[in-house]
Design a protein around this motif. Structure first.
Motif, PDB file in Angstrom:
ATOM      1  N   ILE A   1      -8.520  72.653  38.742  1.00 40.85           N
ATOM      2  CA  ILE A   1      -8.438  71.839  37.519  1.00 40.85           C
ATOM      3  C   ILE A   1      -9.563  70.814  37.489  1.00 40.85           C
ATOM      4  O   ILE A   1     -10.208  70.607  36.450  1.00 40.85           O
ATOM      5  N   ALA A   2      -9.816  70.181  38.635  1.00 40.66           N
ATOM      6  CA  ALA A   2     -10.922  69.210  38.700  1.00 40.66           C
ATOM      7  C   ALA A   2     -12.249  69.879  38.371  1.00 40.66           C
ATOM      8  O   ALA A   2     -13.099  69.308  37.671  1.00 40.66           O
ATOM      9  N   GLN A   3     -12.435  71.121  38.852  1.00 39.58           N
ATOM     10  CA  GLN A   3     -13.680  71.838  38.591  1.00 39.58           C
ATOM     11  C   GLN A   3     -13.802  72.201  37.108  1.00 39.58           C
ATOM     12  O   GLN A   3     -14.895  72.123  36.531  1.00 39.58           O
ATOM     13  N   THR A   4     -12.696  72.603  36.467  1.00 37.50           N
ATOM     14  CA  THR A   4     -12.775  72.939  35.038  1.00 37.50           C
ATOM     15  C   THR A   4     -13.150  71.706  34.211  1.00 37.50           C
ATOM     16  O   THR A   4     -13.846  71.817  33.199  1.00 37.50           O
ATOM     17  N   LYS A   5     -12.681  70.536  34.647  1.00 39.40           N
ATOM     18  CA  LYS A   5     -13.063  69.307  33.936  1.00 39.40           C
ATOM     19  C   LYS A   5     -14.557  69.007  34.117  1.00 39.40           C
ATOM     20  O   LYS A   5     -15.214  68.493  33.197  1.00 39.40           O
ATOM     21  N   THR A   6     -15.086  69.340  35.296  1.00 36.83           N
ATOM     22  CA  THR A   6     -16.535  69.193  35.513  1.00 36.83           C
ATOM     23  C   THR A   6     -17.295  70.124  34.577  1.00 36.83           C
ATOM     24  O   THR A   6     -18.295  69.730  33.956  1.00 36.83           O
TER      25      THR A   6
ATOM     26  N   ASP B   1     -17.180  68.764  31.059  1.00 35.59           N
ATOM     27  CA  ASP B   1     -18.130  67.646  30.873  1.00 35.59           C
ATOM     28  C   ASP B   1     -19.561  68.152  30.729  1.00 35.59           C
ATOM     29  O   ASP B   1     -20.315  67.698  29.852  1.00 35.59           O
ATOM     30  N   GLU B   2     -19.950  69.081  31.605  1.00 38.96           N
ATOM     31  CA  GLU B   2     -21.311  69.615  31.564  1.00 38.96           C
ATOM     32  C   GLU B   2     -21.554  70.434  30.289  1.00 38.96           C
ATOM     33  O   GLU B   2     -22.627  70.347  29.678  1.00 38.96           O
ATOM     34  N   ALA B   3     -20.558  71.222  29.890  1.00 35.25           N
ATOM     35  CA  ALA B   3     -20.706  72.027  28.670  1.00 35.25           C
ATOM     36  C   ALA B   3     -20.809  71.128  27.443  1.00 35.25           C
ATOM     37  O   ALA B   3     -21.568  71.424  26.499  1.00 35.25           O
ATOM     38  N   THR B   4     -20.066  70.024  27.451  1.00 35.54           N
ATOM     39  CA  THR B   4     -20.153  69.064  26.344  1.00 35.54           C
ATOM     40  C   THR B   4     -21.526  68.404  26.318  1.00 35.54           C
ATOM     41  O   THR B   4     -22.135  68.235  25.249  1.00 35.54           O
ATOM     42  N   ARG B   5     -22.023  68.039  27.490  1.00 33.44           N
ATOM     43  CA  ARG B   5     -23.362  67.414  27.566  1.00 33.44           C
ATOM     44  C   ARG B   5     -24.434  68.359  27.064  1.00 33.44           C
ATOM     45  O   ARG B   5     -25.372  67.948  26.361  1.00 33.44           O
ATOM     46  N   LEU B   6     -24.293  69.644  27.424  1.00 29.89           N
ATOM     47  CA  LEU B   6     -25.301  70.640  27.027  1.00 29.89           C
ATOM     48  C   LEU B   6     -25.018  71.240  25.646  1.00 29.89           C
ATOM     49  O   LEU B   6     -25.736  72.144  25.201  1.00 29.89           O
ATOM     50  N   LYS B   7     -23.944  70.756  24.984  1.00 29.19           N
ATOM     51  CA  LYS B   7     -23.584  71.185  23.632  1.00 29.19           C
ATOM     52  C   LYS B   7     -23.375  72.699  23.542  1.00 29.19           C
ATOM     53  O   LYS B   7     -23.837  73.357  22.606  1.00 29.19           O
ATOM     54  N   SER B   8     -22.663  73.245  24.538  1.00 30.69           N
ATOM     55  CA  SER B   8     -22.372  74.682  24.549  1.00 30.69           C
ATOM     56  C   SER B   8     -20.897  74.880  24.170  1.00 30.69           C
ATOM     57  O   SER B   8     -19.995  74.777  25.005  1.00 30.69           O
ATOM     58  N   LYS B   9     -20.655  75.169  22.896  1.00 30.89           N
ATOM     59  CA  LYS B   9     -19.283  75.289  22.396  1.00 30.89           C
ATOM     60  C   LYS B   9     -18.542  76.448  23.062  1.00 30.89           C
ATOM     61  O   LYS B   9     -17.348  76.366  23.338  1.00 30.89           O
ATOM     62  N   ARG B  10     -19.260  77.537  23.352  1.00 34.07           N
ATOM     63  CA  ARG B  10     -18.608  78.692  23.970  1.00 34.07           C
ATOM     64  C   ARG B  10     -18.082  78.352  25.358  1.00 34.07           C
ATOM     65  O   ARG B  10     -16.970  78.738  25.735  1.00 34.07           O
ATOM     66  N   PHE B  11     -18.860  77.640  26.144  1.00 32.64           N
ATOM     67  CA  PHE B  11     -18.407  77.276  27.487  1.00 32.64           C
ATOM     68  C   PHE B  11     -17.331  76.191  27.446  1.00 32.64           C
ATOM     69  O   PHE B  11     -16.487  76.121  28.346  1.00 32.64           O
ATOM     70  N   ILE B  12     -17.349  75.344  26.418  1.00 35.71           N
ATOM     71  CA  ILE B  12     -16.261  74.376  26.256  1.00 35.71           C
ATOM     72  C   ILE B  12     -14.951  75.134  26.024  1.00 35.71           C
ATOM     73  O   ILE B  12     -13.926  74.848  26.647  1.00 35.71           O
TER      74      ILE B  12
ATOM     75  N   ASN C   1      -9.663  78.575  30.793  1.00 32.04           N
ATOM     76  CA  ASN C   1      -9.452  78.592  32.247  1.00 32.04           C
ATOM     77  C   ASN C   1      -8.448  77.532  32.685  1.00 32.04           C
ATOM     78  O   ASN C   1      -7.587  77.768  33.539  1.00 32.04           O
ATOM     79  N   GLN C   2      -8.567  76.346  32.083  1.00 32.20           N
ATOM     80  CA  GLN C   2      -7.661  75.264  32.449  1.00 32.20           C
ATOM     81  C   GLN C   2      -6.224  75.615  32.048  1.00 32.20           C
ATOM     82  O   GLN C   2      -5.268  75.293  32.776  1.00 32.20           O
TER      83      GLN C   2
END
Length: 636
Positions: free
Chosen positions: A89-94, A97-108, A114-115
């Protein structure tokens, strides 16, 4: 010459060192491929795979954002497979965060999915559902039909398991809007299966059967077909079509070579259960065989189901000892698993055949209340979660200020609004037509009911109330003034109030179960509790109005007898439909009565007369200080 030799030695050393190190050291792409493959080798230790993934993440940063996010997600998978759920769960939150920073809606969206899977594994249904709804909304914006359908299936399973039938139907119907884009129609077969189970819970057998058949038409894998056949057979069993269920399960068992042992034994058990319902002599041996097979593979949920089926089969054969044994085993398994719904079901069979019924009644009451509260809370929470998620997504898209996303939301909103308006319009039309039809159909019946009620009321007023009033009048005229006169007047008041309730017109339309439940609740008090099970599961629309009236009066008679004579603190009424019969089991923990024919009061004799006129019967079971039980059986 010396310089040439030194140069040659240096080149030879460099080549040797280069050959012993992974060539990926000199190229980010090659290094990533090397460590990626290493992290996926299952023969490597978990620690070595994590270390390889660390290096793959490092090199992926130099390749592309999408590759980098893929490696972060794979680390989450490693934690998940090793059952390190908190770290996962901690890793999915990481990743989020990274997907939001990189603006990747698919990975968000993928991170939310996954979560949800991890929370589902941790049996946190609320958090799992929240994440699934987030993922569905994002994949809807991306127009990814495959992901919408896949995640909606998981969300609807959660809703169905927690009793949110309406919510599950909404989730499925919304997902089916995207089914036309799928290349493989078999991917939506399970949606129709879930819809079949949704309508099964509502007692709408024709709709349930239609969706089960549609699911079977779309399925292509043998294992899937066998499981779908099993669910279809359960619906047929609950609708009373035992022979149809037997035929379907025989088809499912024909796929035995391609099934897992759990699936095969589940089919065997249900096959034996269907045969027991149909009265076949080999049913018990089939059920016992299925139980032994499930025990051999340590299938605990399967053992519970087998014990429940055997309890019912032996109860039908009036073998109290065997019924009690299997009901007790089912109770032990479900209690250990802390499965409230399963415990309640086991108690349904255990209470009527055990001497500890009073203690079990209290547990039954407490568990029933907690289960109802939990199911109602789940419905409210899921509805609120969907609303909150949709609002959160809307605020996020506004913040992004992307024209394309805004336009897509508008299209989705318009489509949903149009579907909603069309649905409301259709429901209004259906409702008006239904009301007009029911009004015309029930007009004649209401007149007959009113006439019969007036006759009954007139007779009771003449035979009971008038005589009482006459005696009191004589006492007053003779100037016999005593406290007893006031008491008699109070008794007359109570009698008239009871007569008013007992002779009031009965609604036999779709409100019948609600009115019946409300009437039965009037017999409760702070010292007396009533348990109602299965009332809403009966398809009352197929039962004739005159039958409903007699059922109402018989139950009223039983409850009146209980209040007057039994001194019970717990009363249970269980409704179920079996083989085109409506069965109602009444039991209380009162002082009981002797059941010799001469000692039966007029109330019990009246119930027998009423049911006999319908082609039904009522059986009594009681003894002094052992409570009172009655089994009603009415053709429908």
């Amino acid at each position: 010459m010396k310089q040439f030799v030194l140069s040659s030695l240096f080149l030879l050393y460099s080549f040797t060192v280069y050959s012993t190190l992974p060539p990926q050291k000199y190229k980010a792409e090659d290094s990533l491929l090397y460590y990626k493959k290493l992290s996926r080798k299952k023969k490597e230790s978990y620690k070595d795979r994590l270390a390889a993934n660390d290096k793959a993440i490092y090199w992926s940063r130099q390749v592309s954002d999408s590759v980098y996010l893929e490696q972060l997600i794979y680390r989450c998978d490693l934690y998940y497979y090793d059952k390190q759920y908190d770290q996962a769960i901690a890793q999915t939150k990481t990743v989020l965060d990274e997907a939001t920073r990189l603006k990747s809606k698919r990975f968000i969206a993928q991170s939310y999915d996954n979560q949800g899977d991890i929370y589902k594994k941790k049996q946190n249904a609320s958090e799992a559902f929240t994440n699934y709804v987030h993922a569905i909304e994002l994949f809807t914006e991306l127009k990814d039909s495959v992901q919408i359908i896949k995640i909606s299936k998981k969300a609807s399973y959660i809703q169905t398991s927690l009793g949110d039938i309406d919510g599950a139907e909404y989730t499925i119907v919304n997902a089916l809007d995207y089914s036309n884009t799928l290349k493989d129609p078999s991917e939506i077969s399970w949606f129709y299966d879930i819809l079949g189970r949704v309508y099964r819970e509502r007692g709408l057998w024709k709709e349930a059967i239609r969706y089960h058949r549609k699911a079977l038409q779309l399925a292509n894998a043998s294992s899937s077909k066998a499981s779908l056949i099993n669910n279809y057979a359960i619906t047929l069993l609950k609708s009373g079509d035992n022979n149809g269920a037997i035929q379907q399960l025989e088809v499912g068992l024909a796929y035995k070579d391609s099934l897992s042992l759990k699936t095969l034994y589940r089919l065997k058990d249900n096959y034996g259960f269907a045969k027991s319902r149909a009265g076949h002599k080999d049913a018990i041996s089939l059920l016992e065989e299925a139980l032994d097979l499930r025990s051999d593979i340590n299938d605990i949920p399967g053992e519970y189901a087998s014990h429940i089926h055997l309890a019912e089969a032996y109860m039908a054969l009036e073998n109290t000892k065997k019924t009690a044994y299997h009901a007790q085993q089912a109770y032990n398994i479900s209690s250990k698993a802390k499965n409230t719904e399963a415990v309640i079901k086991a108690l349904d069979y255990l209470i009527p055949v055990t001497k500890e019924s009073n203690v079990l009644f209290e547990e039954y009451t407490s568990l029933s209340d907690s289960l109802t509260k939990a199911q109602n809370k789940a419905k409210f929470d899921f509805a609120k979660l969907r609303y909150d998620v949709e609002k959160a997504e809307e605020r996020e898209n506004i913040a992004l200020q992307k024209i394309t996303a805004s336009q897509l939301r508008e299209d989705i909103a318009i489509r949903k609004r149009n579907w909603a308006l069309a649905g409301i319009g259709a429901l209004l039309i259906i409702g008006v037509v239904f009301i007009l039809y029911q009004r015309e159909k029930s007009k004649k019946q209401r007149l007959l009911d009113r006439y019969e009620t007036e006759k009954r009321l007139a007779k009771k007023l003449h035979d009971e109330l008038a005589n009482e009033i006459y005696l009191v009048m004589n006492e007053v005229e003779n100037e016999v003034h005593s406290p007893a006169v006031a008491d008699r007047l109070e008794d007359i008041y109570k009698l008239s109030r009871d007569l008013s309730r007992e002779t009031k017109p009965i609604q036999t339309d779709e409100n019948f179960p609600t009115e019946l439940a409300m009437n039965l609740q009037t017999y409760t008090s702070s010292e007396r509790k009533l348990i109602l099970r299965g009332l809403e599961s009966i398809n009352w629309s197929v039962i004739n109005p005159e039958v409903k009236i007699e059922i109402y009066r018989v139950l009223q008679e039983l409850m009146t007898n209980m209040r007057k004579h039994s001194k019970a603190s717990l009363v249970a009424l269980v409704f179920k439909s079996v083989d085109k019969l409506l069965e109602i089991n009444y039991s209380d923990n009162g002082k009981g009565v002797s059941l010799s024919r001469d000692s039966r009061g007029s109330g019990l004799l009246n119930t027998q007369t009423r049911l006999k006129s319908l082609g039904g019967e009522i059986k009594f079971d009681s003894a002094v200080d052992e409570g009172f039980r009655a089994e009603l059986s009415i053709p429908i």
